[in-house]
Design a protein around this motif. Structure first.
Motif, PDB file in Angstrom:
ATOM      1  N   GLN A   1      -0.920   7.824  11.333  1.00  0.00           N
ATOM      2  CA  GLN A   1      -2.230   7.153  11.032  1.00  0.00           C
ATOM      3  C   GLN A   1      -2.264   6.489   9.763  1.00  0.00           C
ATOM      4  OE1 GLN A   1      -4.604  11.127  10.454  1.00  0.00           O
ATOM      5  NE2 GLN A   1      -6.003  10.115  11.689  1.00  0.00           N
ATOM      6  N   ASN A   2      -1.494   6.759   8.716  1.00  0.00           N
ATOM      7  CA  ASN A   2      -1.284   5.774   7.552  1.00  0.00           C
ATOM      8  C   ASN A   2      -0.522   4.737   7.939  1.00  0.00           C
ATOM      9  OD1 ASN A   2      -2.638   7.836   6.072  1.00  0.00           O
ATOM     10  ND2 ASN A   2      -0.761   8.875   5.389  1.00  0.00           N
ATOM     11  N   ALA A   3       0.515   4.785   8.806  1.00  0.00           N
ATOM     12  CA  ALA A   3       1.180   3.446   8.882  1.00  0.00           C
ATOM     13  C   ALA A   3       0.212   2.742   9.878  1.00  0.00           C
ATOM     14  CB  ALA A   3       2.381   4.055  10.030  1.00  0.00           C
ATOM     15  N   ALA A   4      -0.588   3.080  10.835  1.00  0.00           N
ATOM     16  CA  ALA A   4      -1.309   2.430  11.791  1.00  0.00           C
ATOM     17  C   ALA A   4      -2.414   1.702  10.839  1.00  0.00           C
ATOM     18  CB  ALA A   4      -1.817   3.172  12.753  1.00  0.00           C
ATOM     19  N   LEU A   5      -2.968   2.198   9.619  1.00  0.00           N
ATOM     20  CA  LEU A   5      -3.856   1.719   8.765  1.00  0.00           C
ATOM     21  C   LEU A   5      -3.385   0.805   7.718  1.00  0.00           C
ATOM     22  CD1 LEU A   5      -5.801   5.016   8.518  1.00  0.00           C
ATOM     23  CD2 LEU A   5      -6.549   2.898   9.508  1.00  0.00           C
ATOM     24  N   GLY A   6      -2.003   0.586   7.703  1.00  0.00           N
ATOM     25  CA  GLY A   6      -1.199  -0.265   6.995  1.00  0.00           C
ATOM     26  C   GLY A   6      -0.391  -0.036   5.743  1.00  0.00           C
ATOM     27  N   ALA A   7      -0.056   1.211   5.772  1.00  0.00           N
ATOM     28  CA  ALA A   7       0.439   1.882   4.453  1.00  0.00           C
ATOM     29  C   ALA A   7       2.040   1.336   4.709  1.00  0.00           C
ATOM     30  CB  ALA A   7       0.470   3.556   4.503  1.00  0.00           C
ATOM     31  N   ASP A   8       2.425   0.875   3.544  1.00  0.00           N
ATOM     32  CA  ASP A   8       4.043   0.242   3.427  1.00  0.00           C
ATOM     33  C   ASP A   8       4.814   1.647   3.007  1.00  0.00           C
ATOM     34  OD1 ASP A   8       3.495  -2.477   3.858  1.00  0.00           O
ATOM     35  OD2 ASP A   8       2.262  -2.151   2.081  1.00  0.00           O
ATOM     36  N   LEU A   9       4.263   2.635   2.272  1.00  0.00           N
ATOM     37  CA  LEU A   9       5.179   3.609   1.691  1.00  0.00           C
ATOM     38  C   LEU A   9       4.417   4.885   1.599  1.00  0.00           C
ATOM     39  CD1 LEU A   9       8.024   4.699   0.705  1.00  0.00           C
ATOM     40  CD2 LEU A   9       6.898   3.736  -1.707  1.00  0.00           C
ATOM     41  N   GLN A  10       4.962   6.035   2.186  1.00  0.00           N
ATOM     42  CA  GLN A  10       4.257   7.300   1.992  1.00  0.00           C
ATOM     43  C   GLN A  10       5.291   8.042   0.959  1.00  0.00           C
ATOM     44  OE1 GLN A  10       2.149   9.282   4.976  1.00  0.00           O
ATOM     45  NE2 GLN A  10       2.473  11.431   4.300  1.00  0.00           N
ATOM     46  N   LEU A  11       4.791   8.871   0.081  1.00  0.00           N
ATOM     47  CA  LEU A  11       5.257   9.723  -0.895  1.00  0.00           C
ATOM     48  C   LEU A  11       4.902  11.016  -0.567  1.00  0.00           C
ATOM     49  CD1 LEU A  11       5.357   7.407  -4.017  1.00  0.00           C
ATOM     50  CD2 LEU A  11       7.326   7.541  -2.262  1.00  0.00           C
ATOM     51  N   SER A  12       5.744  12.053  -0.331  1.00  0.00           N
ATOM     52  CA  SER A  12       5.344  13.462   0.078  1.00  0.00           C
ATOM     53  C   SER A  12       6.437  14.264  -0.510  1.00  0.00           C
ATOM     54  CB  SER A  12       5.228  13.519   1.331  1.00  0.00           C
ATOM     55  OG  SER A  12       4.071  12.811   1.805  1.00  0.00           O
ATOM     56  N   GLY A  13       6.084  15.368  -0.470  1.00  0.00           N
ATOM     57  CA  GLY A  13       7.049  16.642  -0.879  1.00  0.00           C
ATOM     58  C   GLY A  13       6.584  17.891  -0.072  1.00  0.00           C
TER      59      GLY A  13
ATOM     60  N   LEU B   1       1.154  -1.209  -0.018  1.00  0.00           N
ATOM     61  CA  LEU B   1       0.000  -0.115  -0.054  1.00  0.00           C
ATOM     62  C   LEU B   1       0.726   1.222   0.037  1.00  0.00           C
ATOM     63  CD1 LEU B   1      -2.857   1.651   0.244  1.00  0.00           C
ATOM     64  CD2 LEU B   1      -2.776   1.158   2.671  1.00  0.00           C
ATOM     65  N   ILE B   2       0.697   2.058  -0.937  1.00  0.00           N
ATOM     66  CA  ILE B   2       1.414   3.493  -1.096  1.00  0.00           C
ATOM     67  C   ILE B   2       0.520   4.280  -0.882  1.00  0.00           C
ATOM     68  CG2 ILE B   2       2.709   4.829  -2.434  1.00  0.00           C
ATOM     69  CD1 ILE B   2       3.869   2.363  -4.384  1.00  0.00           C
ATOM     70  N   VAL B   3       0.631   5.411  -0.059  1.00  0.00           N
ATOM     71  CA  VAL B   3      -0.031   6.611   0.016  1.00  0.00           C
ATOM     72  C   VAL B   3       0.899   7.754  -0.626  1.00  0.00           C
ATOM     73  CG1 VAL B   3      -1.130   8.136   1.731  1.00  0.00           C
ATOM     74  CG2 VAL B   3      -1.122   5.734   2.253  1.00  0.00           C
ATOM     75  N   ALA B   4       0.128   8.572  -1.602  1.00  0.00           N
ATOM     76  CA  ALA B   4       0.796   9.808  -2.029  1.00  0.00           C
ATOM     77  C   ALA B   4      -0.148  11.017  -1.230  1.00  0.00           C
ATOM     78  CB  ALA B   4       0.501   9.859  -3.555  1.00  0.00           C
ATOM     79  N   ASP B   5       0.829  11.817  -0.702  1.00  0.00           N
ATOM     80  CA  ASP B   5       0.273  12.876   0.119  1.00  0.00           C
ATOM     81  C   ASP B   5       1.104  13.979  -0.164  1.00  0.00           C
ATOM     82  OD1 ASP B   5      -1.237  14.464   1.791  1.00  0.00           O
ATOM     83  OD2 ASP B   5      -1.424  12.999   3.460  1.00  0.00           O
ATOM     84  N   HIS B   6       0.643  15.106  -0.844  1.00  0.00           N
ATOM     85  CA  HIS B   6       1.491  16.361  -1.255  1.00  0.00           C
ATOM     86  C   HIS B   6       2.424  16.640   0.088  1.00  0.00           C
ATOM     87  CE1 HIS B   6       1.516  20.836  -2.360  1.00  0.00           C
ATOM     88  NE2 HIS B   6       2.718  20.146  -2.429  1.00  0.00           N
ATOM     89  N   GLN B   7       1.408  16.730   1.495  1.00  0.00           N
ATOM     90  CA  GLN B   7       2.277  17.176   2.394  1.00  0.00           C
ATOM     91  C   GLN B   7       2.509  15.806   3.166  1.00  0.00           C
ATOM     92  OE1 GLN B   7       0.348  20.445   4.652  1.00  0.00           O
ATOM     93  NE2 GLN B   7      -0.495  21.292   2.624  1.00  0.00           N
ATOM     94  N   PRO B   8       3.540  15.950   3.801  1.00  0.00           N
ATOM     95  CA  PRO B   8       4.158  14.954   4.875  1.00  0.00           C
ATOM     96  C   PRO B   8       3.307  14.767   5.915  1.00  0.00           C
ATOM     97  CG  PRO B   8       5.942  16.461   4.935  1.00  0.00           C
ATOM     98  CD  PRO B   8       4.701  17.066   3.913  1.00  0.00           C
TER      99      PRO B   8
END
Length: 149
Positions: free
Chosen positions: A76-88, A64-71
């Motif tokens: 929350q995303n980690a607790a919900l199972g996100a494996d990778l978050q991409l931000s800028g 599961l990848i979460v793309a979120d403009h702001q970090p």
């Protein structure tokens, strides 16, 4: 810095007319093993769907990848199972000492971090914001290779 000569709707139309889907609080399954969730910007005036609602029902056996403009919402995303978050968004501070502020505000200002099993990558981006100068970090594209283990 001089403003733009197009509207948000024109930008969206140009992007989508080239076969690119814009995920604004949506998730899609890509192939048999990957789910991509795209968040609405945290500063969007209309608000955005909660991470819990967006990621509800995501298959825990899929990457599961979460793309979120702001970090933001990383815990929350980690607790919900996100494996990778991409931000800028932070531009890695762009002009000293702004990097000290972005680190304080977001906690994740630039680089790779780990949060409860979720890898977080925050890019400095390909451009600046507001001012045509940069004294902190270089502009960049980030290339990530995912390998199935």
């Amino acid at each position: 810095a001089g403003g733009r000569a197009y509207t948000e709707d024109q930008l969206i139309q140009a992007i989508e007319s080239n076969g690119i889907a814009i995920l604004r609080d949506q998730k899609i399954e890509l192939g048999p093993d990957l789910t991509l969730a795209g968040r609405e910007d945290a500063s969007y005036p209309g608000g955005r769907t909660s991470a819990a609602e967006l990621l509800a029902g995501a298959d825990p056996d899929r990457f599961l990848i979460v793309a979120d403009h702001q970090p933001v919402d990383v815990s929350q995303n980690a607790a919900l199972g996100a494996d990778l978050q991409l931000s800028g968004h932070t531009h890695a501070g762009q002009i000293f000492p702004a990097g000290l502020l972005t680190e304080r505000i977001f906690g994740f200002s630039y680089g790779q971090y780990w949060q409860d099993g979720c890898c977080v990558v925050v890019s400095s981006g390909v451009a600046g914001w507001g001012f045509p100068i940069r004294t902190e970090k270089r502009c960049e594209y980030v290339v990530i290779h995912l390998k199935k283990e």
